[in-house]
Scaffold this motif. Structure first.
Motif, PDB file in Angstrom:
ATOM      1  N   ASN A   9      40.333  33.840  40.955  1.00 29.10           N
ATOM      2  CA  ASN A   9      38.966  34.181  41.363  1.00 29.10           C
ATOM      3  C   ASN A   9      38.696  33.726  42.792  1.00 29.10           C
ATOM      4  OD1 ASN A   9      38.027  35.506  39.102  1.00 29.10           O
ATOM      5  ND2 ASN A   9      37.257  33.653  38.111  1.00 29.10           N
ATOM      6  N   ARG A  30      40.505  35.986  45.238  1.00 27.67           N
ATOM      7  CA  ARG A  30      39.862  37.290  45.360  1.00 27.67           C
ATOM      8  C   ARG A  30      38.574  37.175  46.165  1.00 27.67           C
ATOM      9  NH1 ARG A  30      38.048  37.875  40.548  1.00 27.67           N
ATOM     10  NH2 ARG A  30      35.888  37.543  41.163  1.00 27.67           N
ATOM     11  N   PHE A  38      34.984  38.237  50.319  1.00 30.96           N
ATOM     12  CA  PHE A  38      33.727  37.718  50.864  1.00 30.96           C
ATOM     13  C   PHE A  38      33.802  37.452  52.360  1.00 30.96           C
ATOM     14  CE2 PHE A  38      32.222  35.572  46.642  1.00 30.96           C
ATOM     15  CZ  PHE A  38      32.069  36.826  46.082  1.00 30.96           C
ATOM     16  N   ILE A  48      25.055  32.898  50.057  1.00 32.55           N
ATOM     17  CA  ILE A  48      25.094  33.185  48.625  1.00 32.55           C
ATOM     18  C   ILE A  48      26.526  33.394  48.144  1.00 32.55           C
ATOM     19  CG2 ILE A  48      24.679  35.653  49.044  1.00 32.55           C
ATOM     20  CD1 ILE A  48      23.327  33.904  46.053  1.00 32.55           C
ATOM     21  N   LEU A  49      27.331  34.025  49.007  1.00 34.06           N
ATOM     22  CA  LEU A  49      28.728  34.240  48.624  1.00 34.06           C
ATOM     23  C   LEU A  49      29.517  32.943  48.718  1.00 34.06           C
ATOM     24  CD1 LEU A  49      29.219  37.654  50.438  1.00 34.06           C
ATOM     25  CD2 LEU A  49      28.735  37.255  48.018  1.00 34.06           C
ATOM     26  N   GLU A  74      28.939  31.180  45.590  1.00 29.55           N
ATOM     27  CA  GLU A  74      29.744  31.773  44.519  1.00 29.55           C
ATOM     28  C   GLU A  74      31.185  31.266  44.588  1.00 29.55           C
ATOM     29  OE1 GLU A  74      27.819  33.661  42.713  1.00 29.55           O
ATOM     30  OE2 GLU A  74      29.332  34.110  41.205  1.00 29.55           O
ATOM     31  N   ARG A  77      13.042  47.135  42.374  1.00 26.63           N
ATOM     32  CA  ARG A  77      13.610  46.376  43.477  1.00 26.63           C
ATOM     33  C   ARG A  77      13.613  47.193  44.751  1.00 26.63           C
ATOM     34  NH1 ARG A  77      18.448  46.805  45.178  1.00 26.63           N
ATOM     35  NH2 ARG A  77      19.286  47.615  43.224  1.00 26.63           N
ATOM     36  N   GLN A 119      26.003  47.402  36.651  1.00 25.41           N
ATOM     37  CA  GLN A 119      25.575  46.801  37.897  1.00 25.41           C
ATOM     38  C   GLN A 119      25.880  47.702  39.090  1.00 25.41           C
ATOM     39  OE1 GLN A 119      27.692  43.153  37.218  1.00 25.41           O
ATOM     40  NE2 GLN A 119      25.847  42.048  36.610  1.00 25.41           N
ATOM     41  N   PHE A 159      22.789  48.546  41.180  1.00 24.46           N
ATOM     42  CA  PHE A 159      22.691  47.727  42.394  1.00 24.46           C
ATOM     43  C   PHE A 159      22.934  48.546  43.652  1.00 24.46           C
ATOM     44  CE2 PHE A 159      24.032  43.473  40.189  1.00 24.46           C
ATOM     45  CZ  PHE A 159      22.844  43.492  39.486  1.00 24.46           C
ATOM     46  N   PRO A 181      23.612  41.040  49.338  1.00 23.56           N
ATOM     47  CA  PRO A 181      24.666  40.042  49.037  1.00 23.56           C
ATOM     48  C   PRO A 181      24.468  39.376  47.677  1.00 23.56           C
ATOM     49  CG  PRO A 181      23.899  39.781  51.295  1.00 23.56           C
ATOM     50  CD  PRO A 181      23.027  40.832  50.668  1.00 23.56           C
ATOM     51  N   ILE A 182      23.226  39.100  47.308  1.00 24.76           N
ATOM     52  CA  ILE A 182      23.015  38.410  46.037  1.00 24.76           C
ATOM     53  C   ILE A 182      23.463  39.289  44.876  1.00 24.76           C
ATOM     54  CG2 ILE A 182      20.595  39.209  45.938  1.00 24.76           C
ATOM     55  CD1 ILE A 182      21.634  35.879  44.611  1.00 24.76           C
ATOM     56  N   LEU A 183      23.227  40.599  45.018  1.00 20.35           N
ATOM     57  CA  LEU A 183      23.654  41.499  43.943  1.00 20.35           C
ATOM     58  C   LEU A 183      25.166  41.680  43.970  1.00 20.35           C
ATOM     59  CD1 LEU A 183      20.766  44.082  44.307  1.00 20.35           C
ATOM     60  CD2 LEU A 183      20.957  42.222  42.651  1.00 20.35           C
ATOM     61  N   ALA A 184      25.734  41.634  45.159  1.00 25.89           N
ATOM     62  CA  ALA A 184      27.194  41.708  45.258  1.00 25.89           C
ATOM     63  C   ALA A 184      27.825  40.494  44.577  1.00 25.89           C
ATOM     64  CB  ALA A 184      27.620  41.785  46.723  1.00 25.89           C
ATOM     65  N   ALA A 185      27.209  39.319  44.780  1.00 22.58           N
ATOM     66  CA  ALA A 185      27.725  38.113  44.129  1.00 22.58           C
ATOM     67  C   ALA A 185      27.663  38.270  42.617  1.00 22.58           C
ATOM     68  CB  ALA A 185      26.922  36.897  44.573  1.00 22.58           C
ATOM     69  N   GLU A 186      26.572  38.869  42.140  1.00 20.53           N
ATOM     70  CA  GLU A 186      26.405  39.071  40.700  1.00 20.53           C
ATOM     71  C   GLU A 186      27.488  40.008  40.167  1.00 20.53           C
ATOM     72  OE1 GLU A 186      23.917  37.266  39.687  1.00 20.53           O
ATOM     73  OE2 GLU A 186      24.189  37.717  37.570  1.00 20.53           O
ATOM     74  N   ASP A 210      30.374  40.585  41.534  1.00 18.74           N
ATOM     75  CA  ASP A 210      31.666  39.906  41.614  1.00 18.74           C
ATOM     76  C   ASP A 210      31.896  39.040  40.394  1.00 18.74           C
ATOM     77  OD1 ASP A 210      34.001  38.986  43.477  1.00 18.74           O
ATOM     78  OD2 ASP A 210      33.123  37.146  42.659  1.00 18.74           O
ATOM     79  N   ARG A 211      30.815  38.504  39.824  1.00 16.89           N
ATOM     80  CA  ARG A 211      30.979  37.674  38.636  1.00 16.89           C
ATOM     81  C   ARG A 211      31.514  38.491  37.464  1.00 16.89           C
ATOM     82  NH1 ARG A 211      25.885  33.921  38.039  1.00 16.89           N
ATOM     83  NH2 ARG A 211      26.336  33.577  40.248  1.00 16.89           N
ATOM     84  N   LEU A 218      33.509  41.032  37.822  1.00 18.56           N
ATOM     85  CA  LEU A 218      34.933  41.181  38.115  1.00 18.56           C
ATOM     86  C   LEU A 218      35.675  39.904  37.737  1.00 18.56           C
ATOM     87  CD1 LEU A 218      34.895  43.041  41.563  1.00 18.56           C
ATOM     88  CD2 LEU A 218      34.998  43.993  39.263  1.00 18.56           C
ATOM     89  N   GLY A 219      35.045  38.758  38.030  1.00 22.73           N
ATOM     90  CA  GLY A 219      35.645  37.486  37.624  1.00 22.73           C
ATOM     91  C   GLY A 219      35.828  37.419  36.120  1.00 22.73           C
TER      92      GLY A 219
END
Lengths: 301, 301, 301, 301, 301
Positions: free
Chosen positions: A95, A98, A103, A177-178, A181, D169, E99, E103, E176-181, E183-184, E186-187
């Motif tokens: 993780n 990746r 990022f 934020i990234l 993460e 949103r 998402q 998103f 970015p915050i939604l991208a982080a979400e 990515d989770r 994918l994790g």
């Protein structure tokens, strides 16, 4: 870790690897010899007949089942949790790799090699082996002095990874934020390390082993007297068979209770660390990977 | 916590530490004496023969196995969960320290010492010992009055850490998103404290202990009558052996049921707290660490 | 919840609290009387000898062990999960309080009292008791009408807390990211409430109780016939002993299966709710706390 | 789901609901008849005495205990996990509703009704019943065509909820961070649905049922021969009693193994779905709620 | 995976699928033949009577129960954990798809097909089958060279998905915050893959199988001597019955221990992968889905 060869049911009776037989042979021979003595002397000790039947042994069986069953499953739980923690090292390492690639636009090589070094440092710490060859191979030279003489070099590597992340963030090359993460993946690696330390440094309460050991041995030493009147000359054979099953459970539990050792049934930390390193490098597109660990004589260490 | 010396199978029969034998000796002697009395009086009580065989004892065995097995595994689960919570104190403490270093440019010393103080305060609360020497050593003097006479000083330390985080954030020296991430590590410490309190202040339902205790004692007191006709003079020996296994399970369960005590098989809170403190300081690059806790007579407290 | 007095092994045999003996006395007397009748009539029913030995009883033992063991551990799992959920109420309540203090500069008093009111409302809902005294004590008067005649007043309190958070955020006095973090603690409280509702409103499949009950009673009613030929006049004593262990397991499982009740071994919801309220207030620096709940006759309710 | 009436110990022996007796009566009668035949013919088959004692049956007991115990606890784990997943539907639904209210200023009605519709769609999918009445009642008409002829209509509802969140949103009426938080609650609903699908569509390995079934039946069919010499005319009674306990475990496991069915011990999906819908509406302040589901003859479906 | 046909109790005795009988028939025949030999020679070996009773066998039963019970539940835990991980592939895949749709405003087709390709690649890796047909069907042609000759092609697909996410974020088309979400999610897919690899590449400690196998076979080979005196000519039948139960537990455990194989009781990876692909496509509104996998002869592979 013994890689299972899946023999058929007949050859499985005579397989050598993983049989523990050699390990418990001395005790079995002692029990066998005593049983033969009991048969020869007709269950008399100092010319006095030991009057014993199998009844009390089946009553003790309740306690024995609880102890053996508990010891066995508690040891296996430690083994399997240790394996899960190494799985977490793999997945959180992947993780983090990746995330670093997707990022940021930084060169990922040093960061990802740092992740691999963290895994190797964890392995060497758990097995008390020398981490330096792996660390020198994977880390930048300027980092090495910081790791010297540390109790947990792995933590210093983690701090260094966190600092690289901080520098990238402060340079504006990664969104906060990234970065948060990605830090969570580093936290996952820390949690996996902490879990391994917990298992490695907190054994099962020692008293379990002592009480179980005594119960099993007193049981097996007195069993010949209890069976003699019922099965006569077959006593040594059956007592040894009973003893074999009990000693084998005890010996196997003892082995996997400390899953980070190097005994045949312990986890193959070396092979796993190399596999994780290869997986991390492959994610970067690398094709020149460390070779897959091959079992030697069905055995990965 | 007894640090396992790994003796061989023969010496394991005579090991002293962790055998519980001394602890249950009075009860065993009582049972042994009664058994001898039963043999001498040929199982008669007031000139009336007690007709008993082993059959009802094997029927009771079902209930006994359930009670002993349950008590044993429930106690061990408490013990191991307590150990996991202390592992969480370690990992979340390390996470918070790493995050403070990599998320801010503040001097980490006071914050990280506050984390160590939180761990020590948790330990002292669980063991009802005096936290002040550790708190005075690790916390800034102006904080101490706030902790005086508190039911849970650890929580006040956590609040103080959270306030330092707030001040740093309000001063713009940490991004809110990273502050939220760091707060989650503080939340993890709070969860670990709450878990420890749960285990410490909610015992196993007391009735389990009462019923199990009575069943075991009635069982062992009547067993000599049940075995006498079958095994004669061997009765005292076998009854004491059966009683040993049952009493030992009960005594060991009793000990690890309250894992925060100071009995031999309880968790080594002192050693763990010092280890956590050292790990936190080492993360800051400190090389002058508190010495590693050494077992005294195979025993860490 | 019985707070364990830790008597020594001898006094533990005669302890009164938590022995369940009174509760199962009627059934035991019935079994005892029947056994005496069987002895008197030499195991004959209507002048016809009931030929029975212990053999079928040990075969039934397999099913009995499965049922009793399952019932016991499933009930305890419910009990311990319920306790964990109350631990979550404590830790998530403390998390929310810490976050409110460190994320905003608002006066925390009303919010934190709202958290305490949520816990009390949960307790009253689970026990079907009157929540109003606690709600009136802790909540602002203008909120009370909204709670009247609700199925789950606790949820309305949670909504009100969420609305206060919304107002603070919309007024720009808390960063959205920190508001999201705090909302997660409110979500944790909601999850704990939902978990308690699950345990309270979904009993163990009722059929387990029925089958187990029947098996245990048929077993104990027929056991005198099975033991008579082997142990004669001792039959009533041993049958009652066997019955005691089985009835006790059943009665105890029945008690802790519904952990939110007010029987001796149930959870001390009252004491826990007051403890949580005190912990929340102490976090605000309050020193005038509700007194610690004291066990009355070793018993917390 | 049978709502437990808590009868006293005596009436519990004769309770009708949840006794499974009717269900296994045919098999029991067959076993009873065979046992009587064995008694009448003195254990002879074709004029040849079947020499059998109880010994082999107690040896088979080991395997039987493992199979029955495993089947029972694996089935119950499925049942209880299914119940937890429905608890997750409740709590994540409530979380999403609370978040929608406190994160946005939109009219929550349609969104919250969509959450309720998701729960109903999940229920109908698991039970293969017609979802349309509930969907038409709760969803806006323009959404309905999109759901027609879908394999999992629930997922389409979830997508629609996610799209409403997206629209809000994009219109700037919810902060992205809060939208991410709310999306996590939707993810929780998706996870709960997936968990239910896993339990519903992956049975226990069928071979367990087959082997257990055969072992139990062969055991019970041969048992009369094994008990005849020991207990004579009592054989039919005791064999039927043994068979009752084994068949009952098997039948109950079979029932709760598929917890989404409509048999007496299965989960009350209908009642739970209505309860969730009412809880969601009450959170919006609604006072005109669907009535609480009432057990019919102690039974909720 | 055998899809349970739910026959009634009578037909269940003769069902063919899932009986394992054919698989263990050779061993059973050997045991049966030996037993007949023992009966014919009256338990004599080389004209010497083997004096054996059932007593030692019931003592060995303790160890056997521990081994068989442990082997059975450890294997089933592996099986069920594997199923949960495939459930996670489903739910996290669906989360990622939802998402991506809610998103971003990107065309979701390629991304969602990439998710399906990840699942298929996981399946092929676990079963050592050729992934290319599925990959060519689902992935853009320019990606394929990157996957060639990889140890874990699935990881390359995950990297590619992460890069698409990165490109979208860098183009400002996702917050970015939604991208982080996202990515989770994918994790989560990475974690599920890692969990599957853990189960597939770390077998149960091999020694368990060896010791259990030996104990079971020695037990069954000697059992005829132990039962002969008690049950005479019934010995071959009962010994074979006992052996059937033990061999069946062992064979079944062996089968589900490696849940990713293609034996009858293993997981239906093919069917599950196609189901996941269909679910993902349906979420996009697609109505032309791959057909539902149909069991062939009650069997899904």
């Amino acid at each position: 870790m013994i890689v299972r060869p899946r023999p058929n049911w007949l050859r499985m009776l005579f397989v050598r690897r993983g049989s523990l037989l050699l390990q418990i042979l001395p005790q079995l021979l002692v029990i066998f010899a005593i049983s033969i003595g009991v048969v020869i002397f007709h269950g008399e000790l100092l010319n006095r007949k030991i009057t014993l039947t199998a009844v009390p042994f089946s009553l003790v069986g309740v306690a024995l089942a609880i102890f053996l069953g508990f010891r066995n499953s508690a040891s296996y739980d430690r083994y399997w949790e240790a394996r899960k923690l190494w799985g977490k090292l793999l997945t959180d390492g992947r993780n983090a790799a990746r995330q670093w690639v997707s990022f940021t636009r930084e060169d990922p090589r040093a960061f990802v090699q740092g992740l691999a070094a963290f895994v190797h440092a964890t392995r060497h710490q758990l097995r008390n082996t020398d981490p330096w060859p792996d660390l020198q191979r994977l880390l930048p030279p300027e980092l090495l002095p910081r790791l010297a003489e540390r109790r947990t070099p792995a933590l210093q590597i983690l701090m260094w990874l966190a600092e690289r992340l901080r520098d990238t963030r402060e340079a504006g090359r990664i969104d906060p934020i990234l970065a948060a993460e990605l830090d969570r993946s580093l936290g996952g690696l820390n949690d996996a390390l902490g879990g391994c330390e917990r298992i490695a440094y907190t054994p099962l309460p020692f008293t379990y082993s002592v009480i179980l050991h005594r119960t099993v041995y007193i049981y097996c030493l007195m069993l010949p007297f209890g069976l003699l009147d019922a099965i006569g000359v077959m006593t040594p054979l059956m007592v040894t068979f009973v003893a074999y099953t009990f000693f084998a459970i005890e010996a196997l539990s003892d082995e996997i209770e400390e899953p980070f050792g190097t005994m045949p049934n312990d986890l193959a930390l070396n092979a796993m660390a190399i596999t994780i390193e290869a997986a991390l490098l492959e994610m970067l597109g690398e094709r020149n990977l460390p070779p897959k660990p091959q079992p030697v004589n069905c055995f990965l260490d």
